[in-house]
Design a protein around this motif. Sequence first.
Motif, PDB file in Angstrom:
ATOM      1  N   GLY A   3     -31.249  20.233  16.925  1.00 60.77           N
ATOM      2  CA  GLY A   3     -30.587  21.278  17.631  1.00 60.77           C
ATOM      3  C   GLY A   3     -31.323  21.602  18.985  1.00 60.77           C
ATOM      4  N   SER A   4     -30.382  22.272  19.802  1.00 60.83           N
ATOM      5  CA  SER A   4     -30.983  22.594  21.127  1.00 60.83           C
ATOM      6  C   SER A   4     -32.008  23.781  21.183  1.00 60.83           C
ATOM      7  CB  SER A   4     -29.776  23.107  21.835  1.00 60.83           C
ATOM      8  OG  SER A   4     -30.374  23.545  23.169  1.00 60.83           O
ATOM      9  N   THR A   5     -33.182  23.682  21.798  1.00 57.95           N
ATOM     10  CA  THR A   5     -33.859  24.846  21.746  1.00 57.95           C
ATOM     11  C   THR A   5     -33.607  25.705  22.891  1.00 57.95           C
ATOM     12  OG1 THR A   5     -35.586  23.507  23.042  1.00 57.95           O
ATOM     13  CG2 THR A   5     -35.712  23.574  20.543  1.00 57.95           C
ATOM     14  N   TYR A   6     -32.745  25.777  23.530  1.00 56.29           N
ATOM     15  CA  TYR A   6     -32.257  26.350  24.855  1.00 56.29           C
ATOM     16  C   TYR A   6     -31.495  27.823  24.811  1.00 56.29           C
ATOM     17  CZ  TYR A   6     -33.918  21.953  26.640  1.00 56.29           C
ATOM     18  OH  TYR A   6     -34.870  21.160  26.699  1.00 56.29           O
ATOM     19  N   GLY A   7     -31.600  28.388  23.487  1.00 49.42           N
ATOM     20  CA  GLY A   7     -30.970  29.671  23.317  1.00 49.42           C
ATOM     21  C   GLY A   7     -29.816  29.875  22.999  1.00 49.42           C
ATOM     22  N   THR A   8     -28.739  30.749  23.112  1.00 46.89           N
ATOM     23  CA  THR A   8     -27.620  30.752  22.522  1.00 46.89           C
ATOM     24  C   THR A   8     -26.452  30.546  23.370  1.00 46.89           C
ATOM     25  OG1 THR A   8     -27.568  33.407  23.254  1.00 46.89           O
ATOM     26  CG2 THR A   8     -28.404  32.358  20.933  1.00 46.89           C
ATOM     27  N   GLY A   9     -26.617  29.817  24.550  1.00 48.32           N
ATOM     28  CA  GLY A   9     -25.790  29.324  25.219  1.00 48.32           C
ATOM     29  C   GLY A   9     -24.688  28.405  24.774  1.00 48.32           C
ATOM     30  N   PRO A  10     -23.821  27.482  25.517  1.00 49.69           N
ATOM     31  CA  PRO A  10     -22.810  26.732  24.841  1.00 49.69           C
ATOM     32  C   PRO A  10     -23.527  25.439  24.243  1.00 49.69           C
ATOM     33  CG  PRO A  10     -22.321  27.154  27.024  1.00 49.69           C
ATOM     34  CD  PRO A  10     -23.621  27.692  26.730  1.00 49.69           C
ATOM     35  N   ALA A  11     -22.913  24.947  23.004  1.00 50.68           N
ATOM     36  CA  ALA A  11     -23.593  23.647  22.303  1.00 50.68           C
ATOM     37  C   ALA A  11     -23.827  22.609  23.178  1.00 50.68           C
ATOM     38  CB  ALA A  11     -22.863  23.452  21.061  1.00 50.68           C
ATOM     39  N   LEU A  12     -24.660  21.697  23.119  1.00 52.73           N
ATOM     40  CA  LEU A  12     -24.873  20.568  23.777  1.00 52.73           C
ATOM     41  C   LEU A  12     -24.425  19.377  22.814  1.00 52.73           C
ATOM     42  CD1 LEU A  12     -28.578  20.872  25.410  1.00 52.73           C
ATOM     43  CD2 LEU A  12     -26.341  21.507  26.161  1.00 52.73           C
ATOM     44  N   ILE A  13     -23.415  18.845  23.168  1.00 50.52           N
ATOM     45  CA  ILE A  13     -22.801  17.615  22.371  1.00 50.52           C
ATOM     46  C   ILE A  13     -23.149  16.396  23.197  1.00 50.52           C
ATOM     47  CG2 ILE A  13     -20.671  16.695  21.219  1.00 50.52           C
ATOM     48  CD1 ILE A  13     -21.550  19.641  20.198  1.00 50.52           C
ATOM     49  N   GLY A  14     -23.752  15.306  22.341  1.00 50.33           N
ATOM     50  CA  GLY A  14     -23.881  14.119  23.096  1.00 50.33           C
ATOM     51  C   GLY A  14     -22.800  13.080  22.779  1.00 50.33           C
ATOM     52  N   ILE A  15     -22.592  12.156  23.549  1.00 49.42           N
ATOM     53  CA  ILE A  15     -21.381  11.340  23.386  1.00 49.42           C
ATOM     54  C   ILE A  15     -21.988  10.099  23.844  1.00 49.42           C
ATOM     55  CG2 ILE A  15     -19.036  10.759  24.040  1.00 49.42           C
ATOM     56  CD1 ILE A  15     -18.730  13.579  25.215  1.00 49.42           C
ATOM     57  N   THR A  16     -21.881   8.836  22.918  1.00 50.96           N
ATOM     58  CA  THR A  16     -22.489   7.785  23.140  1.00 50.96           C
ATOM     59  C   THR A  16     -21.523   6.960  24.265  1.00 50.96           C
ATOM     60  OG1 THR A  16     -21.322   6.639  21.180  1.00 50.96           O
ATOM     61  CG2 THR A  16     -23.562   7.472  21.165  1.00 50.96           C
ATOM     62  N   ARG A  44     -13.007  21.402  26.771  1.00 44.81           N
ATOM     63  CA  ARG A  44     -11.971  22.338  26.292  1.00 44.81           C
ATOM     64  C   ARG A  44     -12.435  22.948  25.032  1.00 44.81           C
ATOM     65  NH1 ARG A  44      -8.464  17.964  27.724  1.00 44.81           N
ATOM     66  NH2 ARG A  44      -8.466  17.344  25.920  1.00 44.81           N
ATOM     67  N   ALA A  45     -13.366  22.473  24.289  1.00 40.81           N
ATOM     68  CA  ALA A  45     -14.000  22.946  23.013  1.00 40.81           C
ATOM     69  C   ALA A  45     -14.947  23.984  23.296  1.00 40.81           C
ATOM     70  CB  ALA A  45     -14.470  21.971  22.115  1.00 40.81           C
ATOM     71  N   ARG A  46     -15.258  24.122  24.536  1.00 36.55           N
ATOM     72  CA  ARG A  46     -16.108  25.300  25.061  1.00 36.55           C
ATOM     73  C   ARG A  46     -17.837  24.816  24.892  1.00 36.55           C
ATOM     74  NH1 ARG A  46     -13.599  29.795  26.867  1.00 36.55           N
ATOM     75  NH2 ARG A  46     -11.512  29.983  26.159  1.00 36.55           N
ATOM     76  N   ALA A  47     -18.116  23.593  25.007  1.00 39.56           N
ATOM     77  CA  ALA A  47     -19.369  23.055  24.745  1.00 39.56           C
ATOM     78  C   ALA A  47     -19.726  22.234  26.025  1.00 39.56           C
ATOM     79  CB  ALA A  47     -19.318  22.098  23.576  1.00 39.56           C
ATOM     80  N   VAL A  48     -20.908  21.753  26.148  1.00 42.26           N
ATOM     81  CA  VAL A  48     -21.300  21.038  27.224  1.00 42.26           C
ATOM     82  C   VAL A  48     -21.653  19.437  26.856  1.00 42.26           C
ATOM     83  CG1 VAL A  48     -23.225  20.848  28.921  1.00 42.26           C
ATOM     84  CG2 VAL A  48     -22.606  23.036  28.166  1.00 42.26           C
ATOM     85  N   PRO A  49     -21.085  18.758  27.302  1.00 43.12           N
ATOM     86  CA  PRO A  49     -21.044  17.130  26.985  1.00 43.12           C
ATOM     87  C   PRO A  49     -22.392  16.469  27.847  1.00 43.12           C
ATOM     88  CG  PRO A  49     -19.114  17.329  28.652  1.00 43.12           C
ATOM     89  CD  PRO A  49     -19.717  18.708  28.175  1.00 43.12           C
ATOM     90  N   VAL A  50     -22.959  15.638  27.060  1.00 41.85           N
ATOM     91  CA  VAL A  50     -24.083  15.068  27.336  1.00 41.85           C
ATOM     92  C   VAL A  50     -23.932  13.604  27.225  1.00 41.85           C
ATOM     93  CG1 VAL A  50     -26.658  14.686  27.124  1.00 41.85           C
ATOM     94  CG2 VAL A  50     -25.487  17.071  26.840  1.00 41.85           C
ATOM     95  N   LEU A  51     -23.888  12.603  27.986  1.00 42.73           N
ATOM     96  CA  LEU A  51     -23.825  11.347  27.993  1.00 42.73           C
ATOM     97  C   LEU A  51     -25.198  10.541  27.245  1.00 42.73           C
ATOM     98  CD1 LEU A  51     -21.403  11.656  29.799  1.00 42.73           C
ATOM     99  CD2 LEU A  51     -21.704   9.564  30.786  1.00 42.73           C
ATOM    100  N   VAL A  52     -24.805   9.911  26.184  1.00 38.72           N
ATOM    101  CA  VAL A  52     -26.193   9.134  25.703  1.00 38.72           C
ATOM    102  C   VAL A  52     -25.835   7.788  25.626  1.00 38.72           C
ATOM    103  CG1 VAL A  52     -27.208   8.972  23.315  1.00 38.72           C
ATOM    104  CG2 VAL A  52     -26.105  11.141  23.990  1.00 38.72           C
TER     105      VAL A  52
END
Length: 242
Positions: A3-16, A44-52
């Motif tokens: 999991g992310s080590t960047y505190g309690t902000g929005p979750a980082l969700i990877g998308i292939t 919309r689910a209040r997370a941050v998308p990250v392209l993988v």
Amino acid sequence: MAGSTYGTGPALIGITTELEPARWSDWVREAALLPVSYLRAIERARAVPVLVPPSIRAAVPVHVERLDGLVIAGGADLDPGLYGEQPHERTGPPQPYRDGFELTLLRAAIDADLPFLAIGRGMQALNLVREGSLIQHLPDAVGGDAHAPASGWTGRHRVQFSPSSTLGRILGEQAEVPTRHHQAVKRLGRGLAAVGWSEDQVVEAVELQGHRFGVGVQWHPEEGDDPRLFEALVRAASDDRH
């Protein structure tokens, strides 16, 4: 735990993503491609998308360590050689680089108990990781094209869920879903439970037993207007961050 080590902000969700030739402006280049509907569903689910995008397998531990959750996105057919079959005439050409990367990523996510949602091809990849197999062309098995009405189009059909499953608790006993696939589970992989079925008894959803949130769906929730599945993934991905 991953999991992310960047505190309690929005979750980082990877998308292939896919790797495909693409044209924009006056450029023609190989590009990492993903329908924007995936990004918007995660936002919309209040997370941050990250392209993988498909990458060297040595990158997999970094993704698993830094991401809070993962979406294994839909796309091209998996190589039938991965489950010991010759390709059907309607099976698409193999993409060994993407196949190898995503199967490795899924195994690592499972080992790390990283929450994931596997969509379309992603659910099929999950089944292969667990030593299952696939129906290569559904119309041969079910006698119709209800699961993929026409190339490039998304249809809709109803899915019935096991009421005791994670998906049953999220979506209820049944839901009408956006669908676009010509392959599906044949032999269910070890440790997976089938929890959703279409009216013709095609397996439409699976869950990885004992995993924090390990869900595979054969339909494309990013193409619909029901946010509950992505919201559930983000909740699971956020559980250990607060």
